[in-house]
Design a protein around this motif. Sequence first.
Motif, mmCIF file in Angstrom:
data_model
loop_
_atom_site.group_PDB
_atom_site.id
_atom_site.type_symbol
_atom_site.label_atom_id
_atom_site.label_comp_id
_atom_site.label_asym_id
_atom_site.label_seq_id
_atom_site.Cartn_x
_atom_site.Cartn_y
_atom_site.Cartn_z
ATOM 1 N N LYS A 82 -0.011 0.264 0.341
ATOM 2 C CA LYS A 82 -1.080 -0.405 1.091
ATOM 3 C C LYS A 82 -1.795 0.578 2.021
ATOM 4 N N THR A 130 -5.760 1.816 1.972
ATOM 5 C CA THR A 130 -6.591 1.780 3.179
ATOM 6 C C THR A 130 -7.227 3.136 3.443
ATOM 7 N N GLY A 187 -6.376 -3.212 6.606
ATOM 8 C CA GLY A 187 -5.025 -2.754 6.272
ATOM 9 C C GLY A 187 -3.963 -3.736 6.733
ATOM 10 N N ILE A 214 -1.700 -0.214 11.777
ATOM 11 C CA ILE A 214 -1.706 -1.081 10.593
ATOM 12 C C ILE A 214 -0.284 -1.544 10.279
#
Length: 264
Positions: free
Chosen positions: A104, A108, A74, A162
């Motif tokens: 994103k 993940t 990630g 992340i």
Amino acid sequence: MWNILRGEWSKLRRCQILLVGIVALALCPVVQYGTQLIVNPEIRDPNYDFVSLFSNVIWGNTQIFLPISLVMIGGWLIDRENTNDTMKNLRTVPVSYARLLGGKLIVTLCLSLLFGIYSVAVTVLTGSIAGLDGLSAAVLLRQGAQVIAAAFTTGLVCMPMILIFGQIRGAYLGGSILTFFLGYCILFFKSGFLLSAYPFSAALILAGFDMETYNGATQPPNLGLALCGMAAILVLTGALLLLSRPGSQEGRQKKKKGRNRRVR
């Protein structure tokens, strides 16, 4: 959002770090018990069966393998935009930066579910090679669902890390190591508030994992505190998304030019 998700998913094909997660999760059942069963079958615990192996995989995934893999992958998805200097192109798209980062994170989380399914398959294969007893449709459905649920909740817990380390250029590898230590801390919380509210513990509790057996907990976990711990993670993730700002490429270029002039 669908176009964002599709674009981010296609980037994973160029993510060599993805192989780290695949190899690590394949090693998990072997590391937990598979090696001893396959290499030294004479030391086999007669009470050790597929249920035990599945539980060990859940514990190992949440404590070690998933935090490292998910934060690494990630964080790479975010970091690559600055490293490859593609963020300036993304900023021309009429989509907020928070939405880009959210895409994103969703990718993940989807990957965490796939990792969970993959872990179930590898666990069944490892246990079958080792000759374990106790595999049935009911066990596979119940324990497999728990593996996948724990993978997803662990993915939720990893989201703030992340976002933080993915936006610090080149720091996502260090972030994955730090997240590993945070996951390892589950071992030290055996009672009280942190037993249930600590995010990585909450991820296991919400997946229905037996903390008293594997953590050595001295009291039953509290589901309400686990929900509060997970809610805190979601609130923190939302706040980080809203507060995140893309780095100024122009500012970096000016700094580089200024350094070049001083060198001359």
